[in-house]
Scaffold this motif. Structure first.
Motif, PDB file in Angstrom:
ATOM      1  N   MET A  72      48.158  31.470  54.229  1.00  0.00           N
ATOM      2  CA  MET A  72      47.460  31.237  55.280  1.00  0.00           C
ATOM      3  C   MET A  72      46.365  32.237  55.337  1.00  0.00           C
ATOM      4  SD  MET A  72      48.675  31.566  59.094  1.00  0.00           S
ATOM      5  CE  MET A  72      48.737  33.392  58.959  1.00  0.00           C
ATOM      6  N   MET A  73      46.893  33.607  55.183  1.00  0.00           N
ATOM      7  CA  MET A  73      46.063  34.765  54.994  1.00  0.00           C
ATOM      8  C   MET A  73      44.819  34.558  54.069  1.00  0.00           C
ATOM      9  SD  MET A  73      46.432  36.202  57.715  1.00  0.00           S
ATOM     10  CE  MET A  73      45.136  37.454  57.615  1.00  0.00           C
ATOM     11  N   SER A  74      45.082  33.887  53.040  1.00  0.00           N
ATOM     12  CA  SER A  74      44.079  33.775  51.705  1.00  0.00           C
ATOM     13  C   SER A  74      43.195  33.112  52.459  1.00  0.00           C
ATOM     14  CB  SER A  74      44.832  33.088  50.720  1.00  0.00           C
ATOM     15  OG  SER A  74      45.687  33.950  50.074  1.00  0.00           O
ATOM     16  N   LEU A  75      43.411  31.962  53.174  1.00  0.00           N
ATOM     17  CA  LEU A  75      42.293  30.867  53.599  1.00  0.00           C
ATOM     18  C   LEU A  75      41.576  31.793  54.594  1.00  0.00           C
ATOM     19  CD1 LEU A  75      44.461  27.643  53.962  1.00  0.00           C
ATOM     20  CD2 LEU A  75      42.814  28.205  52.209  1.00  0.00           C
ATOM     21  N   ARG A  76      41.995  32.523  55.453  1.00  0.00           N
ATOM     22  CA  ARG A  76      41.194  33.211  56.550  1.00  0.00           C
ATOM     23  C   ARG A  76      40.315  34.326  55.670  1.00  0.00           C
ATOM     24  NH1 ARG A  76      39.808  35.293  60.750  1.00  0.00           N
ATOM     25  NH2 ARG A  76      40.365  37.215  61.743  1.00  0.00           N
ATOM     26  N   ILE A  77      40.664  34.660  54.502  1.00  0.00           N
ATOM     27  CA  ILE A  77      39.777  35.882  53.853  1.00  0.00           C
ATOM     28  C   ILE A  77      38.714  35.234  53.204  1.00  0.00           C
ATOM     29  CG2 ILE A  77      39.790  37.544  51.830  1.00  0.00           C
ATOM     30  CD1 ILE A  77      42.749  38.320  53.021  1.00  0.00           C
ATOM     31  N   HIS A  79      37.350  32.532  54.632  1.00  0.00           N
ATOM     32  CA  HIS A  79      36.359  32.257  55.711  1.00  0.00           C
ATOM     33  C   HIS A  79      35.475  33.423  55.950  1.00  0.00           C
ATOM     34  CE1 HIS A  79      35.025  31.139  59.753  1.00  0.00           C
ATOM     35  NE2 HIS A  79      35.647  32.322  60.094  1.00  0.00           N
ATOM     36  N   LEU A  80      36.367  34.722  55.921  1.00  0.00           N
ATOM     37  CA  LEU A  80      35.544  36.031  56.321  1.00  0.00           C
ATOM     38  C   LEU A  80      34.510  36.199  55.097  1.00  0.00           C
ATOM     39  CD1 LEU A  80      38.643  38.146  57.161  1.00  0.00           C
ATOM     40  CD2 LEU A  80      36.857  37.540  58.875  1.00  0.00           C
ATOM     41  N   ILE A  81      34.819  36.084  53.968  1.00  0.00           N
ATOM     42  CA  ILE A  81      33.943  36.330  53.009  1.00  0.00           C
ATOM     43  C   ILE A  81      32.666  35.282  52.890  1.00  0.00           C
ATOM     44  CG2 ILE A  81      33.471  36.627  50.251  1.00  0.00           C
ATOM     45  CD1 ILE A  81      36.541  37.657  50.364  1.00  0.00           C
ATOM     46  N   LYS A  82      32.993  34.043  52.893  1.00  0.00           N
ATOM     47  CA  LYS A  82      32.179  32.965  52.735  1.00  0.00           C
ATOM     48  C   LYS A  82      31.243  32.831  54.038  1.00  0.00           C
ATOM     49  CE  LYS A  82      33.324  29.980  48.852  1.00  0.00           C
ATOM     50  NZ  LYS A  82      32.220  29.957  48.136  1.00  0.00           N
ATOM     51  N   ILE A  99      51.378  42.610  41.227  1.00  0.00           N
ATOM     52  CA  ILE A  99      52.624  42.819  40.367  1.00  0.00           C
ATOM     53  C   ILE A  99      53.939  43.176  41.068  1.00  0.00           C
ATOM     54  CG2 ILE A  99      53.190  44.627  38.462  1.00  0.00           C
ATOM     55  CD1 ILE A  99      50.806  43.008  37.821  1.00  0.00           C
ATOM     56  N   SER A 100      54.771  42.253  41.031  1.00  0.00           N
ATOM     57  CA  SER A 100      55.712  42.244  41.961  1.00  0.00           C
ATOM     58  C   SER A 100      55.557  42.706  43.241  1.00  0.00           C
ATOM     59  CB  SER A 100      56.982  43.203  41.289  1.00  0.00           C
ATOM     60  OG  SER A 100      57.390  42.876  40.084  1.00  0.00           O
ATOM     61  N   ASP A 101      54.411  42.156  43.789  1.00  0.00           N
ATOM     62  CA  ASP A 101      53.720  42.456  45.043  1.00  0.00           C
ATOM     63  C   ASP A 101      53.043  41.230  45.468  1.00  0.00           C
ATOM     64  OD1 ASP A 101      54.604  45.072  46.219  1.00  0.00           O
ATOM     65  OD2 ASP A 101      53.063  46.040  45.399  1.00  0.00           O
ATOM     66  N   PRO A 102      52.685  40.998  46.630  1.00  0.00           N
ATOM     67  CA  PRO A 102      51.655  39.984  46.881  1.00  0.00           C
ATOM     68  C   PRO A 102      50.329  40.093  46.425  1.00  0.00           C
ATOM     69  CG  PRO A 102      52.644  40.851  48.899  1.00  0.00           C
ATOM     70  CD  PRO A 102      53.137  41.799  47.880  1.00  0.00           C
ATOM     71  N   GLY A 103      49.529  39.292  46.139  1.00  0.00           N
ATOM     72  CA  GLY A 103      48.234  39.376  45.600  1.00  0.00           C
ATOM     73  C   GLY A 103      47.913  38.191  44.805  1.00  0.00           C
ATOM     74  N   ASN A 104      48.726  37.569  43.984  1.00  0.00           N
ATOM     75  CA  ASN A 104      48.593  36.553  43.310  1.00  0.00           C
ATOM     76  C   ASN A 104      48.102  35.239  43.734  1.00  0.00           C
ATOM     77  OD1 ASN A 104      50.110  34.308  40.848  1.00  0.00           O
ATOM     78  ND2 ASN A 104      48.481  35.736  40.286  1.00  0.00           N
ATOM     79  N   ILE A 105      48.820  34.906  44.966  1.00  0.00           N
ATOM     80  CA  ILE A 105      48.455  33.811  45.416  1.00  0.00           C
ATOM     81  C   ILE A 105      46.932  33.777  46.074  1.00  0.00           C
ATOM     82  CG2 ILE A 105      48.745  32.030  47.472  1.00  0.00           C
ATOM     83  CD1 ILE A 105      51.708  32.679  46.984  1.00  0.00           C
ATOM     84  N   LEU A 106      46.620  35.128  46.561  1.00  0.00           N
ATOM     85  CA  LEU A 106      45.203  35.215  47.236  1.00  0.00           C
ATOM     86  C   LEU A 106      44.426  35.161  46.159  1.00  0.00           C
ATOM     87  CD1 LEU A 106      43.495  36.625  49.553  1.00  0.00           C
ATOM     88  CD2 LEU A 106      44.194  38.990  48.446  1.00  0.00           C
ATOM     89  N   ILE A 107      44.553  35.819  45.054  1.00  0.00           N
ATOM     90  CA  ILE A 107      43.460  35.846  43.989  1.00  0.00           C
ATOM     91  C   ILE A 107      43.469  34.250  43.211  1.00  0.00           C
ATOM     92  CG2 ILE A 107      43.449  36.466  41.332  1.00  0.00           C
ATOM     93  CD1 ILE A 107      44.847  39.063  42.280  1.00  0.00           C
ATOM     94  N   LYS A 108      44.244  33.563  43.172  1.00  0.00           N
ATOM     95  CA  LYS A 108      44.239  32.210  42.781  1.00  0.00           C
ATOM     96  C   LYS A 108      43.281  31.446  43.931  1.00  0.00           C
ATOM     97  CE  LYS A 108      48.295  31.752  39.965  1.00  0.00           C
ATOM     98  NZ  LYS A 108      49.651  31.458  39.853  1.00  0.00           N
ATOM     99  N   MET A 110      41.010  32.614  45.794  1.00  0.00           N
ATOM    100  CA  MET A 110      39.444  33.105  45.871  1.00  0.00           C
ATOM    101  C   MET A 110      38.763  32.608  44.496  1.00  0.00           C
ATOM    102  SD  MET A 110      39.025  35.425  48.084  1.00  0.00           S
ATOM    103  CE  MET A 110      40.534  35.159  48.930  1.00  0.00           C
ATOM    104  N   LEU A 111      39.555  32.444  43.511  1.00  0.00           N
ATOM    105  CA  LEU A 111      38.982  31.843  42.151  1.00  0.00           C
ATOM    106  C   LEU A 111      38.705  30.176  42.294  1.00  0.00           C
ATOM    107  CD1 LEU A 111      40.630  33.917  39.437  1.00  0.00           C
ATOM    108  CD2 LEU A 111      38.532  34.188  40.421  1.00  0.00           C
ATOM    109  N   LYS A 112      39.651  29.654  43.230  1.00  0.00           N
ATOM    110  CA  LYS A 112      39.689  28.127  43.371  1.00  0.00           C
ATOM    111  C   LYS A 112      37.935  28.063  44.299  1.00  0.00           C
ATOM    112  CE  LYS A 112      42.364  25.294  45.927  1.00  0.00           C
ATOM    113  NZ  LYS A 112      43.489  25.195  46.616  1.00  0.00           N
ATOM    114  N   GLN A 113      37.928  28.817  45.197  1.00  0.00           N
ATOM    115  CA  GLN A 113      36.653  28.947  45.943  1.00  0.00           C
ATOM    116  C   GLN A 113      35.721  29.539  45.442  1.00  0.00           C
ATOM    117  OE1 GLN A 113      37.272  27.487  49.134  1.00  0.00           O
ATOM    118  NE2 GLN A 113      39.431  27.247  49.400  1.00  0.00           N
TER     119      GLN A 113
END
Ligand code: SAM
Length: 285
Positions: A72-77, A79-82, A99-108, A110-113
């Motif tokens: 959900m927050m990835s989509l919000r980010i 929106h903030l960037i675009k 790396i054993s932390d959040p971030g990978n879904i966010l990165i994917k 970003m690249l999708k968008q």
């Protein structure tokens, strides 16, 4: 195929910034520059990042993106960037995001968008541990955390037993003792290292073999954060399995709840030993 440089023509980018795993001076000048420059810092835990930013005298709007709201927050980010033209960075609580932390879904996302992703280098516990362990650094395998479920964990370890690469695990303090015992049981006594409190005052590399580390963790409650590094298998010596090895393998599966029949089948498949032979060995022995 997509080339990152095309995206860099516009300003749509997310900085993924590595932060200290201990010593605060590990935050690089480049990371500092980025954190000062962006409009918003998305982070795993606003309290943890708040302490880091206060130390460096940085005041920014913080957004919390953790493992339970990452999509959900990835989509919000996005929106903030675009749509709002904001400059955004993401940091996790420690080390490299993703790396054993959040971030990978966010990165994917970003690249999708078609938003560029710019990693800002910094500390990562697995690399400090591997380098300091003195074990082979040419080829290594990072597993992260083992499953908390005994049966799954045992199967993970049994699969890893075949790997020739140096093995690296993250482990929570309350599971260290049990994990070392289980690793000894599955891998036998290989060379290993517990890397403790990396880059902090009590940093320590405990190098030895799994049997020694097992004895130590049985007798002493080690404090802090840990990475476990273990030598990979030597295929020449591991190709031949003694009856004792075969029985240990079957018993280790039965101990975590697998039926005898399934355990024998799995052992036969994994050790490349005839099912009948294992069946007789198990029932006679
Ligand atoms: N993203 C981080 C990284 O890049 O290393 C890892 C985060 S993970 C949630 C936390 C685990 O990393 C700890 O349980 C421990 O296994 C390892 N770790 C993090 N900092 C450490 C340190 N200073 N010393 C030893 N292990 C550490």
């Amino acid at each position: 195929m997509r080339r990152g440089l095309n995206y860099r023509k516009n300003n749509e980018r997310l900085y993924v910034v590595a932060t200290p795993i201990g010593n605060l001076n590990e935050l690089s000048p480049r990371a500092l520059e980025v954190l000062k420059e962006v409009d918003i810092i998305a982070c795993e835990d606003t309290r943890v990042t708040g302490v880091l930013l206060k130390h460096f005298n940085i005041q920014k709007e913080l957004l919390s993106l953790h493992e339970h709201n990452e999509k959900m927050m990835s989509l919000r980010i996005v929106h903030l960037i675009k749509d709002e033209n904001k400059k955004v960075a993401y940091v996790s609580d420690q080390g490299f995001p993703g790396i054993s932390d959040p971030g990978n879904i966010l990165i994917k996302e970003m690249l999708k968008q078609e938003i560029d992703v710019i990693p800002i280098s910094g500390p990562c516990a697995l690399i400090n541990a591997l380098v300091g362990s003195g074990l082979d650094t040419l080829h290594f395998y990072f597993h992260g955390f083992l499953s908390a479920k005994p049966k799954v964990r045992r199967e993970e370890l049994l699969t890893l037993k075949k790997k020739e690469e140096t093995l690296i695990f993250y482990e929570a303090p309350h599971r260290l003792k049990e994990s070392i015992a289980e690793m000894l049981d599955v891998f036998g006594s290989r060379r290993a290292c517990i890397a403790r409190e990396l880059s902090k005052i009590h940093e320590e590399f405990i190098r030895g073999n799994l049997e020694e580390l097992h004895l130590l963790t049985e007798n002493e409650k080690l404090k802090g954060e840990f990475v476990i590094v273990i030598e990979g298998t030597n295929i020449e010596t591991s190709a031949i399995h003694s009856d004792e090895d075969i029985l240990r393998y079957v018993n280790s599966l039965v101990d975590v709840g697998m039926s005898t029949k399934d355990a024998i089948e799995k052992a036969s498949e994994y050790l490349k030993v005839k099912k009948n032979y294992i069946y007789k060995l198990y029932h006679q022995g």
